[in-house]
Scaffold this motif. Structure first.
Motif, PDB file in Angstrom:
ATOM      1  N   ALA A 114       0.854  -1.189   0.000  1.00  0.00           N
ATOM      2  CA  ALA A 114       0.000   0.000   0.000  1.00  0.00           C
ATOM      3  C   ALA A 114       0.887   1.234   0.000  1.00  0.00           C
ATOM      4  CB  ALA A 114      -0.908  -0.002   1.218  1.00  0.00           C
ATOM      5  N   VAL A 115       0.728   2.085  -1.025  1.00  0.00           N
ATOM      6  CA  VAL A 115       1.552   3.284  -1.181  1.00  0.00           C
ATOM      7  C   VAL A 115       0.649   4.508  -1.095  1.00  0.00           C
ATOM      8  CG1 VAL A 115       3.136   4.513  -2.687  1.00  0.00           C
ATOM      9  CG2 VAL A 115       3.119   2.001  -2.684  1.00  0.00           C
ATOM     10  N   ARG A 116       0.991   5.428  -0.220  1.00  0.00           N
ATOM     11  CA  ARG A 116       0.188   6.642  -0.068  1.00  0.00           C
ATOM     12  C   ARG A 116       0.223   7.469  -1.350  1.00  0.00           C
ATOM     13  NH1 ARG A 116      -1.735   9.790   4.028  1.00  0.00           N
ATOM     14  NH2 ARG A 116      -0.700   8.580   5.655  1.00  0.00           N
ATOM     15  N   VAL A 117      -0.960   7.981  -1.734  1.00  0.00           N
ATOM     16  CA  VAL A 117      -1.047   8.884  -2.882  1.00  0.00           C
ATOM     17  C   VAL A 117      -0.677  10.283  -2.417  1.00  0.00           C
ATOM     18  CG1 VAL A 117      -2.577   9.888  -4.624  1.00  0.00           C
ATOM     19  CG2 VAL A 117      -2.824   7.480  -3.969  1.00  0.00           C
ATOM     20  N   ALA A 118       0.242  10.934  -3.112  1.00  0.00           N
ATOM     21  CA  ALA A 118       0.683  12.276  -2.732  1.00  0.00           C
ATOM     22  C   ALA A 118      -0.496  13.234  -2.691  1.00  0.00           C
ATOM     23  CB  ALA A 118       1.725  12.775  -3.731  1.00  0.00           C
ATOM     24  N   ASP A 119      -0.565  14.023  -1.623  1.00  0.00           N
ATOM     25  CA  ASP A 119      -1.589  15.068  -1.424  1.00  0.00           C
ATOM     26  C   ASP A 119      -2.996  14.499  -1.207  1.00  0.00           C
ATOM     27  OD1 ASP A 119       0.391  17.027  -1.845  1.00  0.00           O
ATOM     28  OD2 ASP A 119       0.078  16.916  -4.014  1.00  0.00           O
ATOM     29  N   GLU A 120      -3.119  13.185  -1.058  1.00  0.00           N
ATOM     30  CA  GLU A 120      -4.438  12.566  -0.797  1.00  0.00           C
ATOM     31  C   GLU A 120      -4.295  11.692   0.447  1.00  0.00           C
ATOM     32  OE1 GLU A 120      -7.221  13.141  -2.216  1.00  0.00           O
ATOM     33  OE2 GLU A 120      -6.650  14.198  -4.040  1.00  0.00           O
ATOM     34  N   ALA A 121      -4.622  12.261   1.606  1.00  0.00           N
ATOM     35  CA  ALA A 121      -4.335  11.590   2.872  1.00  0.00           C
ATOM     36  C   ALA A 121      -5.035  10.249   2.996  1.00  0.00           C
ATOM     37  CB  ALA A 121      -4.742  12.496   4.038  1.00  0.00           C
ATOM     38  N   ASP A 122      -6.221  10.092   2.368  1.00  0.00           N
ATOM     39  CA  ASP A 122      -6.997   8.872   2.547  1.00  0.00           C
ATOM     40  C   ASP A 122      -6.832   7.876   1.407  1.00  0.00           C
ATOM     41  OD1 ASP A 122      -8.065   9.856   4.920  1.00  0.00           O
ATOM     42  OD2 ASP A 122      -9.693  10.874   3.875  1.00  0.00           O
ATOM     43  N   ASP A 123      -6.076   8.223   0.363  1.00  0.00           N
ATOM     44  CA  ASP A 123      -5.987   7.371  -0.818  1.00  0.00           C
ATOM     45  C   ASP A 123      -4.685   6.577  -0.827  1.00  0.00           C
ATOM     46  OD1 ASP A 123      -8.257   8.783  -1.397  1.00  0.00           O
ATOM     47  OD2 ASP A 123      -7.690   9.263  -3.455  1.00  0.00           O
ATOM     48  N   VAL A 124      -4.788   5.328  -1.313  1.00  0.00           N
ATOM     49  CA  VAL A 124      -3.604   4.494  -1.462  1.00  0.00           C
ATOM     50  C   VAL A 124      -3.575   3.912  -2.870  1.00  0.00           C
ATOM     51  CG1 VAL A 124      -3.527   3.882   0.979  1.00  0.00           C
ATOM     52  CG2 VAL A 124      -4.708   2.370  -0.631  1.00  0.00           C
ATOM     53  N   LEU A 125      -2.380   3.579  -3.301  1.00  0.00           N
ATOM     54  CA  LEU A 125      -2.180   2.753  -4.486  1.00  0.00           C
ATOM     55  C   LEU A 125      -1.850   1.348  -4.008  1.00  0.00           C
ATOM     56  CD1 LEU A 125       0.176   5.159  -6.501  1.00  0.00           C
ATOM     57  CD2 LEU A 125      -2.288   4.855  -6.827  1.00  0.00           C
ATOM     58  N   MET A 126      -2.498   0.344  -4.606  1.00  0.00           N
ATOM     59  CA  MET A 126      -2.205  -1.049  -4.278  1.00  0.00           C
ATOM     60  C   MET A 126      -1.215  -1.561  -5.315  1.00  0.00           C
ATOM     61  SD  MET A 126      -3.755  -1.599  -1.483  1.00  0.00           S
ATOM     62  CE  MET A 126      -3.433  -3.359  -1.380  1.00  0.00           C
ATOM     63  N   LEU A 127       0.065  -1.592  -4.912  1.00  0.00           N
ATOM     64  CA  LEU A 127       1.159  -1.943  -5.803  1.00  0.00           C
ATOM     65  C   LEU A 127       1.465  -3.429  -5.701  1.00  0.00           C
ATOM     66  CD1 LEU A 127       3.480  -1.035  -7.724  1.00  0.00           C
ATOM     67  CD2 LEU A 127       4.865  -0.658  -5.652  1.00  0.00           C
ATOM     68  N   HIS A 128       1.311  -4.131  -6.818  1.00  0.00           N
ATOM     69  CA  HIS A 128       1.619  -5.564  -6.858  1.00  0.00           C
ATOM     70  C   HIS A 128       3.127  -5.753  -6.928  1.00  0.00           C
ATOM     71  CE1 HIS A 128       1.740  -9.685  -8.639  1.00  0.00           C
ATOM     72  NE2 HIS A 128       0.737  -9.854  -7.783  1.00  0.00           N
ATOM     73  N   ILE A 129       3.613  -6.918  -6.494  1.00  0.00           N
ATOM     74  CA  ILE A 129       5.049  -7.187  -6.497  1.00  0.00           C
ATOM     75  C   ILE A 129       5.627  -7.136  -7.913  1.00  0.00           C
ATOM     76  CG2 ILE A 129       4.797  -9.698  -6.678  1.00  0.00           C
ATOM     77  CD1 ILE A 129       7.179  -9.957  -4.763  1.00  0.00           C
ATOM     78  N   SER A 130       4.768  -7.281  -8.931  1.00  0.00           N
ATOM     79  CA  SER A 130       5.190  -7.196 -10.333  1.00  0.00           C
ATOM     80  C   SER A 130       5.372  -5.749 -10.787  1.00  0.00           C
ATOM     81  CB  SER A 130       4.166  -7.880 -11.231  1.00  0.00           C
ATOM     82  OG  SER A 130       2.921  -7.195 -11.167  1.00  0.00           O
ATOM     83  N   ASN A 131       5.188  -4.790  -9.884  1.00  0.00           N
ATOM     84  CA  ASN A 131       5.286  -3.351 -10.158  1.00  0.00           C
ATOM     85  C   ASN A 131       4.094  -2.837 -10.978  1.00  0.00           C
ATOM     86  OD1 ASN A 131       6.807  -1.041  -9.499  1.00  0.00           O
ATOM     87  ND2 ASN A 131       7.631  -0.920 -11.578  1.00  0.00           N
ATOM     88  N   ARG A 132       2.973  -3.536 -10.890  1.00  0.00           N
ATOM     89  CA  ARG A 132       1.732  -3.092 -11.508  1.00  0.00           C
ATOM     90  C   ARG A 132       0.778  -2.624 -10.409  1.00  0.00           C
ATOM     91  NH1 ARG A 132       3.485  -7.618 -14.373  1.00  0.00           N
ATOM     92  NH2 ARG A 132       3.639  -7.324 -16.630  1.00  0.00           N
ATOM     93  N   LEU A 133      -0.202  -1.819 -10.790  1.00  0.00           N
ATOM     94  CA  LEU A 133      -1.130  -1.239  -9.831  1.00  0.00           C
ATOM     95  C   LEU A 133      -2.548  -1.762 -10.052  1.00  0.00           C
ATOM     96  CD1 LEU A 133       0.165   2.438  -9.946  1.00  0.00           C
ATOM     97  CD2 LEU A 133       0.315   0.910  -7.969  1.00  0.00           C
ATOM     98  N   LEU A 134      -3.232  -1.997  -8.948  1.00  0.00           N
ATOM     99  CA  LEU A 134      -4.639  -2.394  -8.995  1.00  0.00           C
ATOM    100  C   LEU A 134      -5.459  -1.205  -9.477  1.00  0.00           C
ATOM    101  CD1 LEU A 134      -6.566  -4.786  -8.081  1.00  0.00           C
ATOM    102  CD2 LEU A 134      -6.912  -3.454  -5.996  1.00  0.00           C
ATOM    103  N   ARG A 135      -6.345  -1.434 -10.454  1.00  0.00           N
ATOM    104  CA  ARG A 135      -7.134  -0.337 -11.007  1.00  0.00           C
ATOM    105  C   ARG A 135      -8.533  -0.812 -11.377  1.00  0.00           C
ATOM    106  NH1 ARG A 135      -6.482   1.278 -17.104  1.00  0.00           N
ATOM    107  NH2 ARG A 135      -8.687   1.579 -16.653  1.00  0.00           N
ATOM    108  N   ALA A 136      -9.455   0.121 -11.320  1.00  0.00           N
ATOM    109  CA  ALA A 136     -10.802  -0.148 -11.806  1.00  0.00           C
ATOM    110  C   ALA A 136     -10.798  -0.103 -13.318  1.00  0.00           C
ATOM    111  CB  ALA A 136     -11.777   0.882 -11.249  1.00  0.00           C
ATOM    112  N   ALA A 137     -11.731  -0.838 -13.919  1.00  0.00           N
ATOM    113  CA  ALA A 137     -11.913  -0.769 -15.363  1.00  0.00           C
ATOM    114  C   ALA A 137     -12.733   0.473 -15.703  1.00  0.00           C
ATOM    115  CB  ALA A 137     -12.630  -2.017 -15.855  1.00  0.00           C
ATOM    116  N   PRO A 138     -12.608   0.994 -16.933  1.00  0.00           N
ATOM    117  CA  PRO A 138     -13.492   2.093 -17.350  1.00  0.00           C
ATOM    118  C   PRO A 138     -14.944   1.664 -17.217  1.00  0.00           C
ATOM    119  CG  PRO A 138     -11.720   1.783 -18.926  1.00  0.00           C
ATOM    120  CD  PRO A 138     -11.651   0.624 -17.980  1.00  0.00           C
ATOM    121  N   TRP A 139     -15.771   2.589 -16.803  1.00  0.00           N
ATOM    122  CA  TRP A 139     -17.162   2.251 -16.513  1.00  0.00           C
ATOM    123  C   TRP A 139     -17.926   1.879 -17.779  1.00  0.00           C
ATOM    124  CZ3 TRP A 139     -19.452   0.628 -12.491  1.00  0.00           C
ATOM    125  CH2 TRP A 139     -20.859   0.562 -12.459  1.00  0.00           C
TER     126      TRP A 139
END
Length: 274
Positions: free
Chosen positions: A105-130
């Motif tokens: 879990a990596v803190r998002v700069a300037d967003e105290a409540d937001d995190v990036l979920m960084l996989h060990i493969s150096n990829r990030l968990l993301r939602a699909a376009p709606w």
């Protein structure tokens, strides 16, 4: 680990799709976004591990579903030939060195409540376009997807008592599901021998029917046992309180005595809490 502590239950709310949460789908395989905040399928339990030498190693966050016990993982296959991202899936945790379930879990700069979920493969968990027509899948990608990669970690309090189990259910007409149930009996302290196991073929999804079957197999009273699922030899136990996933993957079940010392330590997230 700043945002996660071992054993806590959380929801992950997507910042772009504001009222939608990371969801373990009922097929037991896929992960999507869902507005069902009060569902057990949007609750995840934190499992913190360290990997590496020297007695320290790197710390990682693993998340296993409070519904089915399976772990948030990276699929080994790309979504498509034209899209380099990978699908997020539910998987068993079978080996200490297994990498597909490891996140930071990596803190998002300037967003105290937001995190990036960084996989060990150096990829990030993301939602699909709606897309209102297609299932809302969740991907793991290197490309910057903005706030579709931002997640708000929402802790879930614990219930004071286990929930009431669902009554008997049946599959729709014409649908057949068969899976192998591998079961082990725990003592009152929660200890069980993983080599002392039995198995049988179970049909359907009903937790009520599964509990009845295992009560008969063990020659015990239906109301005096409770079931936990273990998704892989390294997976942590998850109390089963809803019907099984709609797949045919084998399931490892550990049977506890209701009201025993071990059963009283099992934790249930209060998904109805505001």
């Amino acid at each position: 680990m700043e945002f996660f502590s071992d054993g806590m239950h959380v929801r992950l709310q997507n910042r772009m799709h504001d009222a939608y949460y990371l969801h373990a789908d009922e097929d037991g395989e896929h992960v999507s976004l869902s507005p069902r905040r009060a569902s057990l399928n949007t609750a995840w339990r934190v499992h913190c591990v360290r990997q590496g030498g020297g007695g320290g190693g790197d710390g990682y966050v693993l998340l296993h579903s409070a519904a089915y016990g399976r772990y948030l993982a990276l699929s080994p296959e790309q979504v498509s030939l034209v899209y380099a991202g990978y699908t997020a899936v539910q998987a068993a945790y079978d080996a200490p060195e297994q990498g597909d379930v490891l996140w930071e879990a990596v803190r998002v700069a300037d967003e105290a409540d937001d995190v990036l979920m960084l996989h060990i493969s150096n990829r990030l968990l993301r939602a699909a376009p709606w897309n209102p027509v297609l299932p809302s899948r969740v991907y793991v990608d290197m490309a910057n997807a903005g706030t579709m990669m931002h997640w708000v970690v929402e802790p879930i309090p614990l219930r004071q008592a286990p929930p009431v189990l669902p009554g008997p259910t049946e599959l729709p007409r014409g649908v057949v599901l068969q899976r192998t149930i591998i079961y082990m009996r725990a003592n009152n302290q929660g200890t069980f021998d993983p080599l002392d196991r039995k198995m049988y073929a179970f049909y359907g999804r009903s937790l009520f029917h599964l509990t009845g079957d295992l009560a008969n197999q063990l020659r015990e009273n239906f109301h005096q046992i409770m079931l936990c699922v273990r998704a892989g030899s390294q997976g942590r136990l998850t109390p089963l309180v809803i019907d099984l996933p709609a797949d045919e993957q084998p399931m490892e079940i550990v049977v506890f005595t209701t009201g025993s010392q071990a059963a009283l330590t099992l934790q249930h997230p209060d998904v109805d809490a505001t």
